[in-house]
Scaffold this motif. Structure first.
Motif, PDB file in Angstrom:
ATOM      1  N   PRO A 182       0.820  -1.210   0.000  1.00 52.83           N
ATOM      2  CA  PRO A 182       0.000   0.000   0.000  1.00 52.83           C
ATOM      3  C   PRO A 182       0.856   1.264   0.000  1.00 52.83           C
ATOM      4  N   GLY A 183       1.965   1.223   0.722  1.00 55.54           N
ATOM      5  CA  GLY A 183       2.859   2.378   0.759  1.00 55.54           C
ATOM      6  C   GLY A 183       3.491   2.638  -0.588  1.00 55.54           C
ATOM      7  N   ILE A 184       3.895   1.553  -1.255  1.00 53.68           N
ATOM      8  CA  ILE A 184       4.514   1.699  -2.569  1.00 53.68           C
ATOM      9  C   ILE A 184       3.485   2.255  -3.559  1.00 53.68           C
ATOM     10  N   ALA A 185       2.246   1.765  -3.451  1.00 51.53           N
ATOM     11  CA  ALA A 185       1.191   2.267  -4.338  1.00 51.53           C
ATOM     12  C   ALA A 185       0.955   3.753  -4.094  1.00 51.53           C
ATOM     13  N   ALA A 186       0.924   4.134  -2.821  1.00 52.40           N
ATOM     14  CA  ALA A 186       0.700   5.546  -2.493  1.00 52.40           C
ATOM     15  C   ALA A 186       1.831   6.404  -3.043  1.00 52.40           C
ATOM     16  N   ALA A 187       3.056   5.944  -2.844  1.00 54.42           N
ATOM     17  CA  ALA A 187       4.213   6.699  -3.310  1.00 54.42           C
ATOM     18  C   ALA A 187       4.198   6.806  -4.830  1.00 54.42           C
ATOM     19  N   ALA A 188       3.850   5.710  -5.507  1.00 56.12           N
ATOM     20  CA  ALA A 188       3.817   5.712  -6.964  1.00 56.12           C
ATOM     21  C   ALA A 188       2.763   6.693  -7.463  1.00 56.12           C
ATOM     22  N   LEU A 189       1.625   6.684  -6.809  1.00 50.61           N
ATOM     23  CA  LEU A 189       0.541   7.587  -7.220  1.00 50.61           C
ATOM     24  C   LEU A 189       0.958   9.047  -7.056  1.00 50.61           C
ATOM     25  N   LEU A 190       1.520   9.352  -5.881  1.00 46.48           N
ATOM     26  CA  LEU A 190       1.967  10.726  -5.637  1.00 46.48           C
ATOM     27  C   LEU A 190       3.028  11.135  -6.646  1.00 46.48           C
ATOM     28  N   ALA A 191       3.974  10.226  -6.866  1.00 47.69           N
ATOM     29  CA  ALA A 191       5.062  10.513  -7.799  1.00 47.69           C
ATOM     30  C   ALA A 191       4.490  10.752  -9.197  1.00 47.69           C
TER      31      ALA A 191
ATOM     32  N   ARG B 101      -8.436   2.795  -2.166  1.00 46.46           N
ATOM     33  CA  ARG B 101      -8.543   1.730  -1.169  1.00 46.46           C
ATOM     34  C   ARG B 101      -7.166   1.244  -0.705  1.00 46.46           C
ATOM     35  N   TYR B 102      -6.165   1.354  -1.599  1.00 45.22           N
ATOM     36  CA  TYR B 102      -4.813   1.001  -1.155  1.00 45.22           C
ATOM     37  C   TYR B 102      -4.284   2.051  -0.196  1.00 45.22           C
ATOM     38  N   LEU B 103      -4.631   3.315  -0.500  1.00 45.01           N
ATOM     39  CA  LEU B 103      -4.114   4.397   0.332  1.00 45.01           C
ATOM     40  C   LEU B 103      -4.731   4.344   1.711  1.00 45.01           C
ATOM     41  N   VAL B 104      -6.008   4.023   1.756  1.00 41.79           N
ATOM     42  CA  VAL B 104      -6.721   4.054   3.034  1.00 41.79           C
ATOM     43  C   VAL B 104      -6.524   2.748   3.803  1.00 41.79           C
TER      44      VAL B 104
END
Lengths: 285, 369
Positions: A203-212, A272-275
């Motif tokens: 989930p953290g990697i997904a969040a970071a990828a999205l932000l990036a 949903r990954y972020l939350v």
């Protein structure tokens, strides 16, 4: 469960409505604008009643902008593709480089590790214009100016520190014992990284990828200086709507709608990954 | 597999945790590492598992030096105190982890997991994720994971710490049989002396950077090497009274509340020395008034403790003593009572060093002559 009294519930509803209005109104207004002609947009007083038109979108997709001064060629779809390609490739490379690095910084306390990590973060401190001038000269000498490769490389300045520092935090949150347990069970260091660390930090990697991705997508200044028309992303391409015969508000609005749509959709999907709670139920605090 | 530790030193920054620990465990033996928290038990276990490296000293498993050998190559199973289950895998996958590492066939893995799960009574929750398991089930899953690979050496880090009292009691009865059936060399860490006594073939008592005493549970209970160990083993805690042995016409005696208590003549070498007398609560017994040698005490309160009843009383010198007796037996419950100590079940320690004073052999011979 706590009981919420009715007044509190109403007040909370009002507050949430206000916040949503505040943040969503500009987007709503842009969407409305994108279905209007320049005349209806600019009329005084403004009104929400109008006959919708799709000519703005037509112009963008066909690439022919009709102005009072004649037909203007614009490369919006090409720009959109460039944005996609540049952001996706940058994030992909950023993940390939950043995630293992983040793991190393999180788990191996080697000499100078903090200094290196901080140096990487410090790329985000410098104003981009400061590095752009020397970078332009180097890029011209190296033949990297106006290439996808060169742009993706420069985009790492945005993407890599972000991924590195966010993902590192998620790796650090994984209890070391969970990884030890997998190794003691007989799995190699590499298998532990793939089967334990990566899924748990997922989930953290997904969040970071999205932000990036969003940061890369929204970048303006690197692409403005280092790319010419055929490599430009939408952020720079939108400048084409400021024409000699006036600013094409309708098309700008349509362009914005098209360009925020992918990130918007991505954010909705990844929500949903972020939350998703990162509470690792298997380990007692 | 035998396990041998030699002169292990481990410090974190300037904080020395283990200072010259040596230990050897025979094949199939269960050794309990017992000690208060912070004694370095977990660190020692991690050194054996290979997740941290010693600063000095050698670890040998089956005679092979483990320096530079990765944790996955040591043939070890380990259960962590905090369970350390893989949160994204269900119980089956957790238990199967040591088996997948061995590249076992799917069917064989399923069969082995089933067998281990049945043994530990968790076969009904095998498809649950760790967060859907109760603490007891988590603990059993962690144990199953440690056992499933049939490791030669099993490291159990206080596995019953985070489970409720009822389950702990059940597991204390169940574990010895389970561990024996594995035929593994077991190192079991605990802070609970009852667990240590119930499970250990031998107990190593750790305190203050090292091992203070190694012996069978009986050795440790009957002849604790120092005051600290005497205090740690036994519930209620041992009564400790300051005394100075003196010579009497009947041999060696100590004075308790003005009453002489004749002790083993072998303690003659301790005459005049400042000592601490240790009397286990069960070595004190209520007697009728007027019994020779009986000491008067003032009863404060009494409380049931498992199968025992413990009376807290004050001596004439206002020192607290505890007297325990089997529940259901009669005893005075208030006022003044009289107790007598079983002299064959006392311990003498040096007051300054805290070390045990053994009754000298020569003196005993002298007494016999």
């Amino acid at each position: 469960m706590e009981t919420v009294n009715p007044i509190e519930r109403v007040l909370r509803g009002v507050a949430i409505t206000l916040v949503i209005l505040f943040f969503m109104f500009p987007i709503l207004w842009i969407v409305l604008m994108s279905f209007q002609t320049n005349e209806t947009i600019l009329r005084m007083p403004p009104s929400v009643v109008f006959t919708p038109t799709i000519e703005n979108y037509q112009a963008l997709i066909t690439g022919k902008l009709e102005t009072s001064a004649g037909i203007l060629e614009i490369a919006f779809m090409k720009n959109l593709f460039n944005s996609f390609f540049l952001s996706t490739a940058s994030v992909a490379i950023g993940l390939v480089l950043g995630v293992p690095a983040a793991y190393a910084f999180a788990r191996l306390k080697f000499k100078g590790s903090e200094d290196i990590a901080f140096t990487l973060l410090s790329f985000r401190f410098a104003p981009p214009l400061l590095v752009l001038l020397p970078l332009t000269i180097y890029f011209q000498q190296l033949g990297l100016a106006n290439t996808y490769g060169g742009l993706i490389w420069v985009y790492q300045l945005i993407v890599l520190p972000l991924i590195l520092w966010i993902v590192r935090g998620y790796f650090e949150d994984i209890p070391a014992d969970v990884e030890y347990a997998y190794r003691i069970a007989g799995h190699s260091w590499g298998a532990t990284f793939r089967k334990i660390a990566l899924p748990l930090a997922g989930p953290g990697i997904a969040a970071a990828a999205l932000l990036a991705f969003i940061f890369a997508w929204n970048n303006f200044v690197f692409a403005l200086v280092l790319a010419s028309a055929d490599k430009q992303p939408v952020t720079v391409g939108a400048l084409a709507f400021v024409t000699a015969s006036g600013i094409q508000y309708g098309q700008i609005a349509a362009g914005i709608v098209l360009s925020i749509a992918p990130t918007f959709a991505l954010a909705l999907y990844a929500q949903r990954y972020l939350v998703e709670g990162l509470s690792l139920g298997a380990v007692k605090g | 597999m035998t396990l041998e530790l030699k002169n292990i030193v481990k410090a974190f920054k300037s904080d020395v945790v283990l200072d010259g620990v040596s230990l050897s465990v025979a094949t199939g033996e269960t050794l309990v590492l017992f000690g208060p928290s912070g004694a370095g038990k977990t660190v020692l276990l991690r050194l054996i598992a290979g997740v941290i490296d010693p600063d000095e000293g050698t670890i040998r498993i089956a005679g092979r030096d483990m320096a530079g050998v990765e944790p996955e190559d040591r043939g070890i199973g380990m259960a962590f105190q905090n369970f350390a289950l893989f949160p994204h895998m269900d119980a089956t996958e957790n238990i199967a982890a040591p088996l997948t590492a061995k590249k076992m066939g799917k069917q064989q893995i399923a069969h082995t997991v089933e067998k281990v799960a049945k043994m530990l009574k968790i076969d009904h929750v095998l498809h649950h994720k760790p967060k859907e398991l109760s603490n007891g089930q988590k603990q059993r899953t962690a144990l199953a994971r440690a056992l499933s690979g049939e490791p030669d050496i099993l490291l159990l880090d206080d596995p019953l710490r985070n489970v409720d009292a009822k389950l702990r009691f059940e597991m204390r009865l169940e574990l010895p049989r389970l561990l024996k059936s594995q035929q593994a060399t077991v190192i079991y860490v605990t802070q609970d002396y009852k667990e240590a006594m119930a499970l250990g073939d031998r107990i190593a008592v750790m305190n203050g950077h090292g091992i203070q005493q190694i012996g069978t549970p009986r050795d440790i209970y009957m002849s604790p090497a120092n005051l600290e160990i005497a205090r740690l083993f036994g519930d209620p805690v041992i009564n400790l009274l300051d005394v100075t042995p003196e010579r009497s016409e009947r041999g060696v005696q100590v004075m308790l509340s003005g009453q002489p208590l004749v002790i083993d003549a072998g303690f003659a070498h301790a005459i005049g020395q400042s000592c601490v007398l240790g009397i286990r609560p069960e070595a004190l017994q209520f007697v009728p008034e007027g019994t020779p040698g009986a000491i008067p005490v003032q009863i404060e309160t009494e409380a049931p403790l498992n199968e025992k009843t413990v009376t807290l009383a004050l001596t004439k010198n206002r020192r607290e003593v505890m007297i325990s007796r089997p529940s259901g037996t009669e005893a005075p419950s208030s006022g003044t009572a009289w107790v007598i100590a079983d002299v064959t079940n006392i311990h003498l320690f040096d007051r300054t060093s805290g070390d045990r004073i053994e009754p000298g052999q020569s003196a005993a011979v002298q007494g016999a002559a």
